[in-house]
Design an enzyme around this catalytic site. Structure first.
Site, short mmCIF file in Angstrom:
data_model
loop_
_atom_site.label_atom_id
_atom_site.label_comp_id
_atom_site.label_asym_id
_atom_site.label_seq_id
_atom_site.Cartn_x
_atom_site.Cartn_y
_atom_site.Cartn_z
N CYS A 49 -2.03 8.88 2.54
CA CYS A 49 -1.81 8.54 1.21
C CYS A 49 -3.19 8.51 0.27
O CYS A 49 -2.92 8.96 -0.79
CB CYS A 49 -1.49 6.94 1.15
SG CYS A 49 -2.56 5.95 1.98
N GLU A 63 0.89 -1.12 -0.13
CA GLU A 63 0.04 0.34 0.15
C GLU A 63 0.86 1.29 0.01
O GLU A 63 1.56 1.61 1.01
CB GLU A 63 -0.91 -0.13 1.22
CG GLU A 63 -2.12 0.60 1.13
CD GLU A 63 -1.78 2.30 1.50
OE1 GLU A 63 -1.63 3.24 0.68
OE2 GLU A 63 -1.94 2.59 2.73
#
Length: 463
Positions: free
Chosen positions: A264, A230
């Site tokens: 993010c 990720e």
């Protein structure tokens, strides 16, 4: 930095230090996790569920202690830290409540006759490499499904999060998890390849930067190990049709400024069709001006420091590069440098808004990990989609529209792992999280999070 340390980003002061693990200690951690795997995998699911339910309870019981730790480690305001503790506990509850269903064997139809099933089996020791921006939440979404599956974990946290890493390990221990099922190690990045290469380690999950993901994937691929990555994101936020421009701006700013912009999946690139642009930009700027820095330990603070002075330097460089190449700086763009007091050496950055960004500017392609927003004006839906997809990243995205047909049409064309309609994406335990392109490989959360490091074992009976 040779070891792990808490360097309070609000003050610039080192508050505690922890020695880096030796190579021998790293080997011992893997030994312990591998030894425990042989018994943990055979532990009844009901017993594993009871332990994980207790983990959730302990997160809630220790909320005050846990939020203060990360306020000092990475500057997260305690009101936001409380939310992180809440969703972390919810994740442990979610997997405990649904493990039996997720692990239920699946009956297959066999054309040639006989019987076949697929069973979800554990695979062994899994290495977790976790980031500093959500110290508890990121661990929860990795650890909960894997422990319930029957895997064991070796966990390397970020080097600026030693106290939260220690607190997590203690929660597992106090909840009754066997020694070795979850092992915290203060390993260095240079030790990670040898951990992945160890034949007893069956996979690795990393949440972090794109360069870190490439390094981990290279070692994992060379050793034929499964990896879940990720990585970064530069999520587009498309404003296409709305009856309330102010509300749309509120959602966009909320999606950009959560965790002081250090997420993010933050709404980093705001793309607005011409019809709404002027009104939206004014509303966006007004809301951005409301973010004033404050003590992370004060319950009223909404905007804390960045994680480090280096993080501020990187953002300022991105902004300066854009301005030098013709971008319009409408707000902020500088370090916040208090003249005196405890914050004088802290890592503070002004909320920043840029417009007139072109592909020649670094910020057009690179992730701005902090309170810097890029606003784009486009002619129509087609141009909005093109601009949204013109990025190396593909994590999340948001679409503001009052037209359901448009929502579905645009969602199908956005190159991202997640699309949120009329909201800026917030993580939920039962919804898969992950991206495409340079944003990573694999999924976490939901039932998908339990499948990534599982052996989908076929069992076949012949006639």
């Amino acid at each position: 930095m040779a070891g792990y340390q808490v360097l309070n980003p609000a003050t610039g002061k080192v508050e505690s230090e922890f020695p880096r693990a030796s190579d021998a200690e790293v080997r011992e951690a893997i030994d312990l996790a591998h030894h425990t795997y042989n018994s943990w995998r055979d532990t009844k699911l009901e017993e594993r569920v009871a332990i994980i339910k207790r983990v959730a309870e302990l997160y809630r019981e220790r909320r005050g202690e846990l939020v203060e730790i990360i306020a000092r480690e990475m500057g997260k305001p305690v009101r936001q830290g409380a939310g992180e503790i809440g969703i972390s506990a919810d994740i442990f509850d979610y997997y405990a409540d649904n493990a039996a269903e997720f692990l239920k064997e699946e009956e297959l139809t066999v054309a040639s006759g006989g019987r076949a099933v697929v069973r979800m089996a554990p695979t062994g020791v899994i290495l977790g490499i976790m980031p500093w921006n959500y110290p508890y939440y990121q661990v929860a979404r990795f650890a909960a499904p894997n422990l319930l599956l029957g895997n064991t974990i070796v966990l390397k946290h970020a080097s600026n999060c030693p106290e939260s890493a220690q607190a997590i390990a203690k929660i597992f221990d106090d909840a009754g998890l066997p020694a070795g099922a979850y092992v915290n190690i203060y390993a260095s990045s240079s030790q990670v390849p040898s951990i992945i290469e160890d034949p007893r380690v069956q996979g690795v999950s990393l949440t972090g930067s794109e360069p870190a993901g490439r390094s981990v994937a290279e070692v994992a691929g060379r050793n034929l190990k499964k990896c879940v990555l990720e990585l970064g994101g530069s999520d587009p936020f498309l404003v296409l049709s709305t009856e309330d421009v102010t509300a749309a701006a509120k959602i966009a700013v909320g999606g950009r400024m959560a965790n002081s912009g250090q997420a993010c999946n933050a709404s980093k690139r705001v793309i607005v069709v011409d019809e709404y642009y002027d009104e939206f930009l004014q509303a966006y700027l007004e809301r951005m001006k409301l973010f004033a820095p404050g003590d992370p330990l004060d319950g009223g603070t909404r905007f804390g420091p960045l994680s480090s002075a280096g993080a501020v330097d990187e953002l300022v460089e991105l902004v300066e590069d854009a301005v030098a190449k013709g971008a319009n700086l409408l707000l902020g763009g500088n370090r916040i440098e208090p003249d005196e007091g405890d914050w004088a050496e802290g890592a503070w950055m002004e909320p920043t808004v840029l417009t007139d960004i072109t592909p020649e500017m670094r910020i057009y392609r690179e992730e701005a990990f902090g309170p810097v927003a890029s606003i784009y004006r486009v002619a129509d839906e087609v141009e909005a989609i093109r601009l949204a997809n013109d990025s190396p990243f593909g994590l999340g995205s948001s679409i503001i529209t009052n037209d359901e047909e448009q929502a579905n049409r645009v969602a199908d064309q956005i190159e991202a792992g997640m699309v949120y309609i009329n909201s800026a994406g917030e993580s939920e335990p039962d919804l898969p999280f992950g991206g495409v392109k340079a944003s990573g490989i694999g999924r976490e959360l939901g039932r998908f999070g339990m499948e990534e490091f599982a052996n989908r074992k076929l069992v076949r009976w012949s006639n």
